[in-house]
Every structure is written in structure tokens, then in C-alpha cells.
Scaffold this motif. Structure first.
Motif, short mmCIF file in Angstrom:
data_model
loop_
_atom_site.label_atom_id
_atom_site.label_comp_id
_atom_site.label_asym_id
_atom_site.label_seq_id
_atom_site.Cartn_x
_atom_site.Cartn_y
_atom_site.Cartn_z
N PRO A 103 0.85 -1.19 0.00
CA PRO A 103 0.00 0.00 0.00
C PRO A 103 0.89 1.24 0.00
CG PRO A 103 -0.67 -1.54 1.72
CD PRO A 103 0.63 -2.04 1.19
N GLU A 104 0.36 2.33 -0.55
CA GLU A 104 1.17 3.54 -0.70
C GLU A 104 1.75 4.03 0.61
OE1 GLU A 104 -0.56 6.71 -2.88
OE2 GLU A 104 -1.13 5.47 -4.59
N GLU A 105 0.98 3.92 1.71
CA GLU A 105 1.47 4.45 2.99
C GLU A 105 2.65 3.65 3.53
OE1 GLU A 105 -1.92 1.58 4.00
OE2 GLU A 105 -1.50 3.12 2.48
N LYS A 106 2.86 2.42 3.04
CA LYS A 106 3.98 1.61 3.49
C LYS A 106 5.13 1.57 2.49
CE LYS A 106 1.11 -1.29 6.48
NZ LYS A 106 0.60 -2.64 6.77
N GLN A 107 4.90 2.15 1.32
CA GLN A 107 5.94 2.12 0.30
C GLN A 107 7.15 2.97 0.69
OE1 GLN A 107 3.92 3.23 -3.36
NE2 GLN A 107 3.93 1.10 -4.04
N VAL A 108 6.94 4.00 1.51
CA VAL A 108 8.03 4.91 1.85
C VAL A 108 9.18 4.17 2.54
CG1 VAL A 108 6.92 5.57 4.04
CG2 VAL A 108 8.63 7.07 3.00
N VAL A 109 8.84 3.21 3.41
CA VAL A 109 9.88 2.45 4.11
C VAL A 109 10.61 1.52 3.14
CG1 VAL A 109 10.32 0.72 5.90
CG2 VAL A 109 8.72 2.58 6.33
N TRP A 110 9.83 0.82 2.29
CA TRP A 110 10.46 -0.07 1.31
C TRP A 110 11.38 0.71 0.38
CZ3 TRP A 110 10.39 -4.65 2.95
CH2 TRP A 110 9.25 -5.28 3.45
N LYS A 111 10.95 1.90 -0.04
CA LYS A 111 11.78 2.68 -0.97
C LYS A 111 13.10 3.06 -0.32
CE LYS A 111 11.82 6.68 -4.04
NZ LYS A 111 11.06 7.78 -4.66
N GLN A 112 13.06 3.50 0.94
CA GLN A 112 14.29 3.88 1.62
C GLN A 112 15.21 2.68 1.76
OE1 GLN A 112 15.21 7.15 2.42
NE2 GLN A 112 17.14 6.00 2.52
N MET A 113 14.64 1.51 2.04
CA MET A 113 15.46 0.30 2.14
C MET A 113 16.12 -0.02 0.81
SD MET A 113 13.00 -2.12 4.55
CE MET A 113 14.05 -3.56 4.41
N ILE A 114 15.40 0.14 -0.28
CA ILE A 114 15.95 -0.13 -1.61
C ILE A 114 17.13 0.79 -1.89
CG2 ILE A 114 15.48 -0.03 -4.09
CD1 ILE A 114 12.49 -0.69 -3.29
N LEU A 115 16.97 2.08 -1.58
CA LEU A 115 18.05 3.04 -1.80
C LEU A 115 19.27 2.70 -0.94
CD1 LEU A 115 16.03 6.40 -1.93
CD2 LEU A 115 16.76 4.96 -3.83
N ASN A 116 19.01 2.31 0.31
CA ASN A 116 20.11 1.92 1.20
C ASN A 116 20.83 0.68 0.69
OD1 ASN A 116 19.36 4.01 2.88
ND2 ASN A 116 18.26 2.72 4.32
N PHE A 117 20.06 -0.31 0.22
CA PHE A 117 20.65 -1.54 -0.29
C PHE A 117 21.46 -1.28 -1.55
CE2 PHE A 117 17.06 -4.34 1.67
CZ PHE A 117 17.60 -4.12 2.93
N MET A 118 20.98 -0.38 -2.40
CA MET A 118 21.70 -0.03 -3.62
C MET A 118 23.04 0.61 -3.27
SD MET A 118 21.35 -0.05 -7.01
CE MET A 118 19.61 0.16 -7.46
#
Length: 527
Positions: free
Chosen positions: A362-377
Motif C-alpha cells: 500500500p502507498e502508505e507503506k511504500q516509503v519504508v520499502w523505498k528507503q530500504m531499496i536506496l540503502n541496499f543499492m
């Protein structure tokens, strides 16, 4: 209540009649943790590596072919069990074991179980500070004193916190408070001292302060290199963090890279001076460090292989990074999950795997996933940079630090900062294919076309997510895209009615619900 003697501040009075014992005088802490909550490290189902486990040291494992081990934060008893699994050597020639604590946050043991401080306003996030190792060590001693004082004020009772169940996304965790009777309280530093005094004198603890789910600071790479570069390749390395996953795996990868270079360099030196035939040297290196790993069905996926835009830019601008990527990718694989490794997380594949979770969240939970993706990259980018640096300076003993190497290539810092966000965050159906769908929905007899419309939307969604492996993530991604596509092609009058019904029913716009509302549109007026 038996307890570890707390460290005290200068000037504290000595009770009358007691002999004065010399105590360590602590400098002021870098942050006041007085109001911070005490949260247990362990949670249900934390061990994920099968039935063959070390009691109290969950997720304990070894990298195949290396004296490199990883574990979750052990209990006091778990430390002993884990150390007993390692070769000790002899009294004359003990084998050194370096235990790497890959955590910034203080670790306190209550009744032999590890806990860490949490900000009352951020109970699901670990401490994040920009301080030196000595400051973190000092902070841990202060926090041990704080917890001891809390227990003393309440007859040994301590309020502790834990997650009701573990979820990867912190936004989905629920905090639970409980009370324990503290029989013993000590900092991790005291646990190390006890181990060295009671059967493990060759243990050497090292803190590498890495933030959870983040790329390490550049100086953290140097802490690891400096601790290993004068050691023989046989020196044992044990890495731990809370769960024994991301930060632990990171340390294991770096240690394996350093040890591979040490062993390869020594073998090549032996070949050059004629101690070992050169073809034998080549065969040993190839067999030990380049042997093929088991293949999986997703191995040819460009994102599984780490072929992201910013990584491709790195390989283009720094040609030596191609060999660095090849080297580190293999080590990442053997430090990751089966069938290629024996670990918990593949630090390359987790980027796209987290992106798949982002796609269906859901959009309200995407913000955490996105930050994790950037950190992992960013973490993966830095691992390639480190492997490239190690290939260049490792054979000569790492006389240049990684920070110095990055200073010489400072454009790489800008590259990852500006390039880690270059991902397709939102997938959509090809605009040309949307026109086909719009023709079907805008026809006067659109209800008769619903079966064709549904089938066509699903076909387009399937093609759009053709790169994802089969499973629930792919299915959820397709359904979410199908719902989004259907909403996008609806004529304004139907779209307004559908949205009204969704609001009235407080329903989520999933594809099945939307199809039902679209099919129902107009029947109210006809009735």
C-alpha cells in the motif's frame, strides 16, 4: 540480585566501612539514554537456518572455505556455545578469534539475554549516531549503569519491550511491554571480558559501528581491514548483529574478500620464487575462489545480477570495477542463502527483491520499502568499490586506506548519491496497449466486452511483470497493476460512480471489487 559492578563517575562517595575499589571513570556520554526504553534483541522465529543450530546463538553459520562465521546477537550462554564450535589451537599456538560487533547501539545483558536501547518515539528503529568507536563503547557503559539504577529503584524489576511478531517492514511491527526480575545486568564489554578470563584468552573483540539496513560509513571498511591486514589468513572471524542478517553478512563478505587476497597473494609469491609450480598455484586459486556455484532459474535476470543503472555507470567509468564486481558477486553469493551459500540474505539480490515488495505494498507503506531499496543499492555500490580497491591495494598489504582511495575517486560518492534513485518506481501498461483497452470500455456495449477486457488487462499485466519469478509477489503485483489500469481507462462518469461506491463502502480498489462495481454501474438507474 547478583550484578556486574557498574562503572561510576568521578567523585562518587564510597560507603562507610567498605574498601575503596578502583573503578573506571567514564567521560560524559555522547547522548543521554536515561529515558530510552530497553528492548530485547530476540524475537520468535528469529532463527531461520534450519534445525542444526547453536543454542543461544541463532543463525550461526560458517562461510564455506573460510574461517568466517556469523550469528545473531548471542545470549551469554550462546557466546560460550559458539566459541566452543571454533578450533582453539594449542596452548603454545592458540588460534586467534576476532569477534566483530557490527552494531552502533549499546548491548546490555539482563539475566544473560541481550537488549538494546530504543527511543520512546521510535521503538522500531535502532540508534543512529555519527560517533567514534570509543564513544560508542563509552555509551554502552553509561547505559549499563542507567539500567542498573532503574532496577535498583524498583527492587530489581525492569520494564522491557519486544515486538509481538517480527515483520521486515518496521511500520507493521507492534510493541509489547513486559516486566522482568533482573538477577544480573552487564554490558557486552563485560561479557567479552568474562569470556577471555574463562577459557577463551585468544578472543579479541572489535566494534564496527554500522547502522541497520544501511551502507557502512567508509571508515568502517578501514576498521575491518586494519584488524585483518596483519593477521594470518587462518585467524577466525565471527560477526554478529541483532538478527545476524544484513550487518553480519556485510562483515563476512569484507572478511572473505580480504582473506582471499591474502591467500592468493601468498600463493602467487610461492609460485614466483619456485616453491610451488605456477600451474599448481593457478589450479588452487581457481578451485578455491572461482569454482562454479549452483545455478538457479533467476540467475540470468539482469536485476538479480545487479545490473542497475548506477552500477552500470560505475563499471563504465571505472573499468577495474568490472573485476571488482565479479569478485564480490561470488562472495556475496557464498555468504547468502542456499543453494549457493549458507547465510540469510544476498546483499545484491535483496535490492530487486525489496523492489518487488515495494510494488505490491500500500502507498502508505511504500516509503519504508523505498528507503530500504536506496540503502541496499548504496551498500552494494560500496561493496563493489571496496572489492575494486582491495584488488588494487590488497596484494601490497593495504598500505592505502579505503577512505584515501575514495578520496582519490571522490566522483564515486556523487555518482551513488545521484544515481541510486534511478529505478522504475511505478510500472504501467504500455500506452499503445491502453488504447486497445479504452476502445473496449468506451463501447456502448462495454458490459458485453467485460470478459475480453478482464482477460486483456491480465495479459498486459503479465507481460509487464514478466521479469518477476512466479509466486505471491508476482501475483499481487499483477493484480495491483490490473486494478490501477482499470481505474485509468474508465470513462469519467463510470469512474466517478465507482469512486463514490468505494468511499461509501470504505473498500480498497482491488481488481475484483472494481470489476464488480463497473459491471453494476447503470443498474441502479435502470431499477
Amino acid at each position: 540480585m547478583s550484578e556486574e559492578k557498574p562503572e561510576v563517575a568521578e567523585g562518587s562517595p564510597v560507603p562507610e566501612g567498605e574498601e575503596q575499589i578502583e573503578e573506571e571513570v567514564l567521560t560524559p556520554a555522547c547522548i543521554d539514554l536515561t529515558e530510552y526504553k530497553l528492548k530485547i534483541d530476540h524475537f520468535d522465529q528469529m532463527h531461520v537456518l534450519g534445525e542444526d543450530k547453536v543454542e543461544g546463538a541463532q543463525n550461526f553459520r560458517q562461510v564455506a572455505g573460510f574461517p568466517v562465521f556469523g550469528t545473531a546477537q548471542p545470549t551469554e550462554e550462546g557466546f560460550i556455545k559458539a566459541m566452543e564450535k571454533l578450533p582453539k589451537g594449542t596452548d603454545e599456538q592458540p588460534i586467534t578469534t576476532i569477534w566483530y560487533n557490527m552494531r552502533q547501539e549499546p548491548v546490555i545483558y539482563v539475566n544473560g539475554t541481550p537488549y538494546a536501547p530504543r527511543n520512546p518515539d521510535k521503538m522500531h528503529e535502532n540508534l543512529e549516531l555519527n560517533e567514534s568507536v570509543s564513544e560508542f563503547d563509552n555509551l554502552q557503559k553509561h547505559f549499563a549503569n542507567i539500567i542498573q539504577e532503574r532496577a535498583d529503584k524498583d527492587e530489581g524489576n525492569l520494564k522491557i519491550h519486544k515486538d509481538s511478531t517480527f515483520t521486515e517492514n518496521p511500520m507493521e511491527r507492534e510493541d509489547v511491554e513486559a516486566t522482568v526480575k533482573a538477577e544480573s545486568i552487564k554490558g557486552l564489554h563485560s561479557v567479552y571480558s568474562s569470556l577471555k578470563e574463562n577459557g577463551f584468552p585468544a578472543l579479541r573483540p572489535v566494534r564496527v559501528p554500522v547502522v541497520e539496513e544501511r551502507a557502512p560509513a567508509e571508515h568502517c571498511f578501514d576498521i575491518l581491514v586494519d584488524s585483518l591486514k596483519e593477521e594470518p589468513a587462518a585467524t577466525q572471524c565471527v560477526f554478529s548483529c541483532q538478527m545476524g542478517r544484513g550487518r553480519t553478512t556485510l562483515g563476512m563478505i569484507i572478511a572473505c574478500l580480504v582473506k582471499e587476497i591474502q591467500i592468493s597473494t601468498e600463493l602467487r609469491r610461492m609460485g614466483e620464487i619456485g616453491l610451488v609450480p605456477q600451474n599448481t598455484v593457478d589450479d588452487i586459486i581457481k578451485q578455491k575462489f572461482e569454482a562454479p556455484l549452483p545455478r538457479t532459474q533467476d540467475d540470468d535476470d539482469p536485476f538479480i545480477k545487479g545490473e542497475f543503472d548506477v552500477i552500470k555507470e560505475l563499471l563504465e567509468k571505472v573499468p577495474e570495477a568490472k573485476e571488482g564486481k565479479r569478485k564480490v558477486d561470488r562472495v556475496i553469493d557464498i555468504c547468502g542463502p542456499a543453494p549457493k551459500g549458507s547465510g540469510l540474505q544476498n546483499l545484491r539480490e535483496c535490492i530487486i527483491e525489496t523492489k518487488w515488495k515495494y510494488d505490491v505494498a500500500p502507498e502508505e507503506k511504500q516509503v519504508v520499502w523505498k528507503q530500504m531499496i536506496l540503502n541496499f543499492m548504496e551498500r552494494y555500490f560500496y561493496l563493489i568499490c571496496f572489492a575494486t580497491y582491495a584488488q588494487e591495494h590488497g596484494p601490497t598489504g593495504f598500505q592505502v586506506s579505503f577512505v584515501q582511495w575514495m578520496d582519490q575517486h571522490k566522483e564515486l560518492r556523487t555518482m551513488i548519491e545521484e544515481g541510486k534513485d534511478k529505478l522504475e518506481w511505478y510500472r504501467q501498461v504500455d500506452p499503445a496497449k491502453l488504447n486497445t483497452l479504452k476502445e473496449l470500455i468506451n463501447a456502448p456495449n462495454y458490459k458485453e466486452n467485460m470478459a475480453t477486457l478482464i482477460r486483456t488487462i491480465y495479459e498486459f499485466a503479465f507481460l509487464t511483470y514478466a521479469d518477476l519469478p512466479r509466486g505471491p509477489i508476482k501475483n499481487n503485483s499483477m493484480r495491483k497493476l490490473a486494478a490501477k489500469t482499470l481505474l485509468e481507462i474508465l470513462p469519467p462518469d463510470i469512474a466517478a460512480n465507482v469512486q463514490k461506491k468505494l468511499d461509501e463502502q470504505s473498500a480498497s480498489p482491488d481488481f475484483v471489487t472494481l470489476v464488480g462495481l463497473v459491471s453494476y454501474y447503470g443498474q441502479e438507474q435502470e431499477a
